[in-house]
Design an enzyme around this catalytic site. Structure first.
Site, PDB file in Angstrom:
ATOM      1  N   ASP A  65       0.843  -1.199   0.000  1.00  0.00           N
ATOM      2  CA  ASP A  65       0.000   0.000   0.000  1.00  0.00           C
ATOM      3  C   ASP A  65       0.878   1.250   0.000  1.00  0.00           C
ATOM      4  OD1 ASP A  65      -2.152  -1.678   0.223  1.00  0.00           O
ATOM      5  OD2 ASP A  65      -2.315  -1.450   2.405  1.00  0.00           O
ATOM      6  N   LYS A  66       0.285   2.360  -0.401  1.00  0.00           N
ATOM      7  CA  LYS A  66       1.033   3.629  -0.454  1.00  0.00           C
ATOM      8  C   LYS A  66       1.679   3.945   0.905  1.00  0.00           C
ATOM      9  CE  LYS A  66       0.285   8.510  -1.353  1.00  0.00           C
ATOM     10  NZ  LYS A  66      -0.728   9.542  -1.496  1.00  0.00           N
TER      11      LYS A  66
END
Ligand code: URA
Length: 238
Positions: A103-104
């Site tokens: 994920d970011k």
């Protein structure tokens, strides 16, 4: 690129050392003795030899281990966000891509390669390669959380996760070390949410037997050795 840079990049010596090798007539380009360090060579086409051995023949594939920082998306391009590909050396001739996705806001070990078979052997659900994460939580892990992870968490949409290992220190129950062998979307965060816990920070520390190198600072990458590559497939739990 310049011949002296090419030689230094290929491990023949420092920039100063390789200049001396050239002056001594020890380097051949396309069968002819090179005389000038600034001679332009095309690593793709020119045959550069030193001591009778060809140097820098282009490797078929490259494999980077990136210490991903938060704030980068695991994609090859994105119109709005910074991508993890901005953190590895540019090579316009290779189709590099991240192996799976973090994920970011997740940090840690991310592999980047142009070898599709290698990537598939890690991400395929059939291969069961372990991924280990350190998760900082907004509450404490209990024996029930550990059991639920071991039994296999079921998401509200009916998706069933395989058995996972959750470990934590007696003195710090708000930090869990989770080992999963799949890669469902937001899997670790969703598994904890099912147990009433929110992940406030997530870091991947290993894939199979390949661990994040403590000397590799956040945002840095390194090339994998053959041994590193093999270690990915060693010591998995399933
Ligand atoms: N699980 C998550 O929830 N996020 C990640 O980035 C990786 C695994």
């Amino acid at each position: 690129m310049r011949l002296d840079k090419f030689l230094a990049d290929s491990g023949a010596g420092t920039r100063t050392e390789v200049k001396k090798l050239i002056q001594k007539g020890m380097v051949q380009v396309n069968g002819e003795t090179a005389k000038k360090p600034e001679l332009k060579v095309d690593p793709e086409r020119d045959v550069v030899e030193f001591g009778g051995e060809r140097l820098g023949a282009r490797a078929e594939f490259v494999y980077y281990l990136l210490h991903k920082p938060a704030g980068y998306v695991s994609a090859t391009e994105d119109i709005r966000e910074k991508t993890v590909l901005e953190l590895v050396p540019k090579d316009g001739r290779r189709n590099l891509f991240p192996v799976g996705r973090l994920d970011k806001d997740t940090e840690g070990l991310l592999l980047i390669t142009d070898d599709g078979d290698f990537a598939h052997s890690i991400t395929s659900p059939k291969k069961h390669v372990d991924k280990k994460y350190v998760a900082n939580l907004d509450g404490e892990i209990t024996d029930d959380t550990i059991k639920a992870f071991s039994d296999g968490i079921e998401f509200s949409d009916g998706t069933k996760c395989r058995s996972a290992v959750l470990e934590c220190d007696e003195n710090d129950k708000k930090t869990g070390i989770v080992t999963i062998c799949e890669g469902k979307y937001h899997q670790v965060k969703k598994m904890f949410l099912c147990c009433g816990l929110k992940v406030v920070h997530l870091q991947r520390i290993s894939i199979g037997g390949l661990y994040l190198d403590s000397n590799l600072h956040i945002g840095e990458c390194k090339l994998l050795t053959d041994l590193d590559k093999k270690s990915v497939f060693i010591g998995n739990i399933h």
